[in-house]
Each structure stands twice: as C-alpha cells, then as structure tokens.
Scaffold this motif. Structure first.
Motif, mmCIF file in Angstrom:
data_model
loop_
_atom_site.group_PDB
_atom_site.id
_atom_site.type_symbol
_atom_site.label_atom_id
_atom_site.label_comp_id
_atom_site.label_asym_id
_atom_site.label_seq_id
_atom_site.Cartn_x
_atom_site.Cartn_y
_atom_site.Cartn_z
ATOM 1 N N THR A 2 25.986 60.135 30.753
ATOM 2 C CA THR A 2 24.735 60.079 31.498
ATOM 3 C C THR A 2 24.137 61.471 31.623
ATOM 4 O OG1 THR A 2 25.659 58.238 32.767
ATOM 5 C CG2 THR A 2 23.701 59.305 33.652
ATOM 6 N N PRO A 77 27.740 51.898 38.216
ATOM 7 C CA PRO A 77 26.905 51.339 37.151
ATOM 8 C C PRO A 77 27.368 49.949 36.740
ATOM 9 C CG PRO A 77 28.504 52.834 36.213
ATOM 10 C CD PRO A 77 28.702 52.902 37.701
ATOM 11 N N GLU A 78 26.581 49.328 35.884
ATOM 12 C CA GLU A 78 26.951 48.004 35.381
ATOM 13 C C GLU A 78 28.145 48.073 34.444
ATOM 14 O OE1 GLU A 78 23.577 46.180 33.634
ATOM 15 O OE2 GLU A 78 22.415 46.119 35.521
ATOM 16 N N ASN A 79 28.429 49.253 33.888
ATOM 17 C CA ASN A 79 29.573 49.417 32.996
ATOM 18 C C ASN A 79 30.864 49.224 33.777
ATOM 19 O OD1 ASN A 79 31.520 50.156 31.137
ATOM 20 N ND2 ASN A 79 31.056 52.344 31.234
ATOM 21 N N GLU A 80 31.477 48.061 33.635
ATOM 22 C CA GLU A 80 32.676 47.751 34.403
ATOM 23 C C GLU A 80 33.899 48.517 33.925
ATOM 24 O OE1 GLU A 80 33.223 43.576 34.354
ATOM 25 O OE2 GLU A 80 31.452 43.145 35.587
ATOM 26 N N ARG A 81 33.791 49.185 32.783
ATOM 27 C CA ARG A 81 34.937 49.933 32.271
ATOM 28 C C ARG A 81 34.968 51.366 32.781
ATOM 29 N NH1 ARG A 81 36.041 49.304 26.073
ATOM 30 N NH2 ARG A 81 38.110 49.862 26.827
ATOM 31 N N ALA A 82 33.906 51.788 33.467
ATOM 32 C CA ALA A 82 33.932 53.112 34.076
ATOM 33 C C ALA A 82 35.008 53.135 35.158
ATOM 34 C CB ALA A 82 32.568 53.444 34.672
ATOM 35 N N CYS A 152 29.940 56.211 38.261
ATOM 36 C CA CYS A 152 31.178 55.432 38.279
ATOM 37 C C CYS A 152 31.330 54.784 39.648
ATOM 38 C CB CYS A 152 32.393 56.302 37.951
ATOM 39 S SG CYS A 152 32.671 57.675 39.083
ATOM 40 N N GLY A 461 32.275 59.165 34.719
ATOM 41 C CA GLY A 461 31.607 57.925 34.362
ATOM 42 C C GLY A 461 31.656 57.632 32.877
ATOM 43 N N GLN A 464 36.526 55.701 29.841
ATOM 44 C CA GLN A 464 36.778 54.268 29.859
ATOM 45 C C GLN A 464 37.864 53.984 30.892
ATOM 46 O OE1 GLN A 464 34.989 51.970 27.858
ATOM 47 N NE2 GLN A 464 33.798 53.862 27.755
ATOM 48 N N GLN A 465 37.715 52.935 31.634
ATOM 49 C CA GLN A 465 38.660 52.604 32.702
ATOM 50 C C GLN A 465 40.080 52.533 32.187
ATOM 51 O OE1 GLN A 465 37.936 48.884 34.698
ATOM 52 N NE2 GLN A 465 38.841 49.624 36.575
#
Length: 474
Positions: A2, A77-82, A152, A461, A464-465
């Motif tokens: 970002t 964020p919408e990124n659930e893997r953050a 994140c 962020g 990757q999670q």
C-alpha cells in the motif's frame, strides 16, 4: 505494498493536532500506584476508548480488579490474508516525586527548545509511555483519515497498571485470550540506539534469583574469644559466592551455559557497526577496568551473555561504630540474567547445589527464590522482523539496530498466555529521564515515530497471513 505517501503527508501536516492529543492525555494524572488517582486512570482509559471509537475501532473500557484496560479492534482491509497484530501500550505513569526537582508542573506538558535548536516534549508520561503509545495511535489515524482503513487487522490493548506491577494483566489475558489472539504483538516501550539510529529489540534477557542465608554458630560470638576455631558465616558465604566465577569471568554453576547460543552473523555485524566505546561506557559510571567474561566485549556481555550478580550481602553488626562479632548468620541476594534457552528453575537449582556442596557439616543454608522468567528471542530473519526493519530503514535512512534488552514482563505474559511473540519498536532515548523529574521525549522521536509506524503498518499489511504464522509460531 500500500502506498504510504498520503498518510505520511497527513502526519506532517497534522503534527500540531497530534501534539494536542498527546498533551490532552499527558494532562491526566494517571498515576496507577496511588489509589488517590484511580479516577484519573479511569478518565485516561475513557479518553482513549472514545478516541478509538471515533476512528472506527470497536473499542471499550474493560474493568479489572485494579485499573481498567482499553481494548479495541479494527478489521483492516478486505485482504483476509493480511496478518492480525496486537498492539500493546500503557496509559499509566509513575509518581512525580520529588516534585521540587521539576522545572514546571509535571502534568502541564510543554515543548522546550535546547541550545542547539532541537525540541523536546517535557512532562510526566512524555516518553513512558504516553508519547510512545500516541505514535502508534496517530499512525492509525493517518491511515484512517487518508484511506478509510488500516493496512492490516489491528487489535489494541492499553493497560493501566504497568507502572504498579501489572497485577490485573495476566488474569485479563487469560480471560480474554480468544479475543486478543493474533499472529504477533507489537510493543512500543523500548528505545533507539541514538538520535539517528532506530532500534528493533529482538531479545530480552530472562531472570532467576533470590536470597540465601547461611547459618553457623547458634548465636553471635565474640571474635576475641571464638575468632579462629569458630566458623564465620560471612567469610564462608563470601568464599562460596566468589567461587561462582572463575578467573576468566565464566560462571561455574553446573549446566549454567546450557541453552546459551552464539550470536547470528547478522546481529553480530549490526552490533559491530555501532562503534561502541566500552571505555566511555565504563567511564560514565566511574570505572575503567573491564570485567566479565574473557573474549566478549562489553556490549555483547550486556545484551547477549548470561550473568551472575551479588545484589546485596549482609550479616553481623552493620550499625554505626564498631562491634567485634562473629555473626550467626550471613545473607545475600542474587540475580541471574538469562539468555537463549536457559531454564530459570534449573539455574536456581544449580546455585543451591553450588552452595550446599561447599557447606561444612555444622553449617546450613536456606534459600528463598523470587521466581524467574525465560529469555525471549525473535529470529532476526523472521517475516515480522524483516518487514519492520525495512520500514524503519526507509524512514530513518539507516539500518535499524537489532538490539537486546532487559526484561519486559508483558512480553513474557503475551508469550506464555497468548502464545505469541512480540516485535518491539520504540523511539525513546537513554536520556529521556523516564521515572524521574523532567521526563522528556524528543519531538523528533514523536514525529518520526508516527511516520515509522505508518511505514511499519504498510509493510506488515503486505505480508501474507500464512507467512506471519509460520514466522512466529504459536
């Protein structure tokens, strides 16, 4: 990753407003150790909860048997893997005594200008921990105001008893473990190496220690009558303790170095590049002859090697004047700083065995342990450390020091109860006079601290999670 341009610009353009919010928090007399200030602690907690709610967090003031916690959640964020991070700070402060040594009202914060033109924020809590805490909150504000979200998922835990023993912390962590569980924690209660070099703490030494009492004769004896044939417990204990170290400064307790590891090449190179002056380090406290383990420099001894220290020793007559006595008892208090995988219980047991093996048949020893904690370490190449270091390097233009420090109890609590490691980043300086009159926090530390957290959140962020979970195992 970002783009950080907009939130960084926001930080710069709104620094005065950030200082206003810091000063509002600093004016609250949230001294946790004195019950007379309990209402002030509740006021500080409510102020922070209300502010986080306004920023879009699901925030609340959580009661405890002592002072309340503040807990807040933001989905990010919408990124659930953050990754999901837990940020810890504390709003309580130390007492202000001695009041007469303050240049002004400790709870009336001000910016002072030094002779060289640099500026500093002066007042109780400016560095420990309201200023440090505020750097993270203002970074979150910058992201929210410019993007509407955070890079994140963030949970915030703000304690109100850190300066008075944290009695409510561990019970609260146990009770709220599911709610507070994250991939790793972020703690902003540490320091920089100097005004130009950021620090990233990747290790904390553990602790073992307690008290030993050696008993000899049934009563104190006249040294003119019994001196010579009667055992002197003070002399005996002094000899036993002296034998804890050999002529090279190594601790002689059986198994003491089990679990002690060498520094990684990355960390060693980072420390070597500092140009640490051991002579000045000792000279500042009136010493000139290096001690400790042969073959290890002063910095490595302080940060990465275990120690055995006598903290106090007494017995017999210690009042004014002179009394020729052989004491019936001798006492000493000791502490062991631990590193790597050293076991505090094993170290204390080894010390007891060391003493007992050297006791004559007509003497006894009694031990009282003050408990212990293991050292905490984080791999220098772990994903959270790498991300945080990259962010610090970008902001400060210098490679962040991978440092080690003394014990921070909350780090152990988070590790043992929540199963999480902590990334420790702070912007305090050694001359901030925390816990003392005229506590200060450099304006540069505050400003660039906010900017640093903006960058750190962006770097985290981008992880990757799954990477975070693998890098920091529960």
């Amino acid at each position: 990753m970002t783009d950080t341009a907009k939130p960084l610009d926001y930080v710069d353009l709104n620094l005065d407003a950030s200082l206003d919010r810091l000063f509002a928090l600093m004016r609250i007399q949230s001294i946790s150790t004195d019950p007379a200030y309990a209402e002030h602690c509740r006021t500080a907690a409510q102020l922070l909860s209300d502010e986080l709610t306004e920023l879009g967090f699901a925030a609340r003031v959580a009661p405890t048997p002592g002072h309340p916690m503040v807990v807040a959640h933001h989905d990010g964020p919408e990124n659930e893997r953050a990754p999901h991070v837990l940020f810890y700070g504390h709003y309580d402060v130390q007492p202000i005594d001695p009041v007469e040594l303050w240049r002004r009202d400790p709870f009336d914060p001000v910016i002072e200008t030094r002779a060289d033109g640099s500026k500093m924020i002066v007042g109780r809590g400016s560095s420990d921990d309201k200023g440090q805490l505020r750097t993270f909150l203002e970074a979150c504000r910058a992201w929210k105001e410019t993007t509407g979200t955070l890079p994140c998922r963030v949970t915030i835990l703000i304690e109100g008893e850190e300066e008075s023993g944290s009695e409510s912390l561990e019970p609260f962590l146990h009770a709220a473990a599911e709610e507070l569980k994250a991939d790793f924690a972020l703690i902003c209660d540490t320091s920089m190496w100097d005004t130009q070099t950021p620090g990233l703490t990747i290790g904390l030494r553990g602790m073992a220690g307690g008290q030993v009492t050696v008993r000899g004769p049934s009563r104190d004896l006249h040294s003119g009558l019994y001196g010579g044939p009667a055992r002197n417990p003070l002399q005996l204990l002094a000899t036993i303790l002296a034998e804890m170290k050999d002529t090279d400064g190594r601790v002689t307790l059986d198994g003491f170095y089990d679990g002690v590891h060498d520094l990684s090449a990355d960390v060693q190179a980072s420390w070597d590049a500092l140009g640490f002056n051991a002579g000045q380090f000792l000279g500042d406290v009136g010493l000139s002859v290096p001690a400790g383990e042969t073959g290890y420099g002063a910095l490595e001894q302080s940060w990465a090697r275990p120690t055995a220290e006598i903290n106090g020793m007494w017995g017999g007559y210690i009042g004014e004047g002179y009394k020729t006595v052989i004491p019936a008892e001798a006492h000493a208090k000791l502490s062991f700083r631990l590193v790597g995988d050293q076991d505090p219980d094993q170290v204390w047991e080894a010390f007891q065995a060391h003493v007992r093996a050297r006791l004559p048949a007509d003497c006894t020893a009694e031990f009282k342990t003050r408990g212990g904690s293991r050292a905490i370490s984080l791999a220098s190449d772990s994903a959270p450390v790498a991300a945080t270091r990259a962010a610090l390097d970008a902001e400060w233009g210098k490679s962040a020091l991978l440092a080690s420090g003394g014990s921070i109890p909350v780090v152990n609590s988070i590790k043992t109860i929540l199963g999480m490691d902590s990334v420790m980043v702070g912007f305090a300086l050694n001359d901030d006079q925390i816990h003392s009159p005229n506590e200060k926090y450099d304006l540069k530390s505050f400003h660039k601290g906010i900017r640093s957290w903006v960058r750190i959140l962006a770097q985290l962020g981008a992880m990757q999670q799954v990477e975070a979970s693998e890098a920091v195992p529960a």
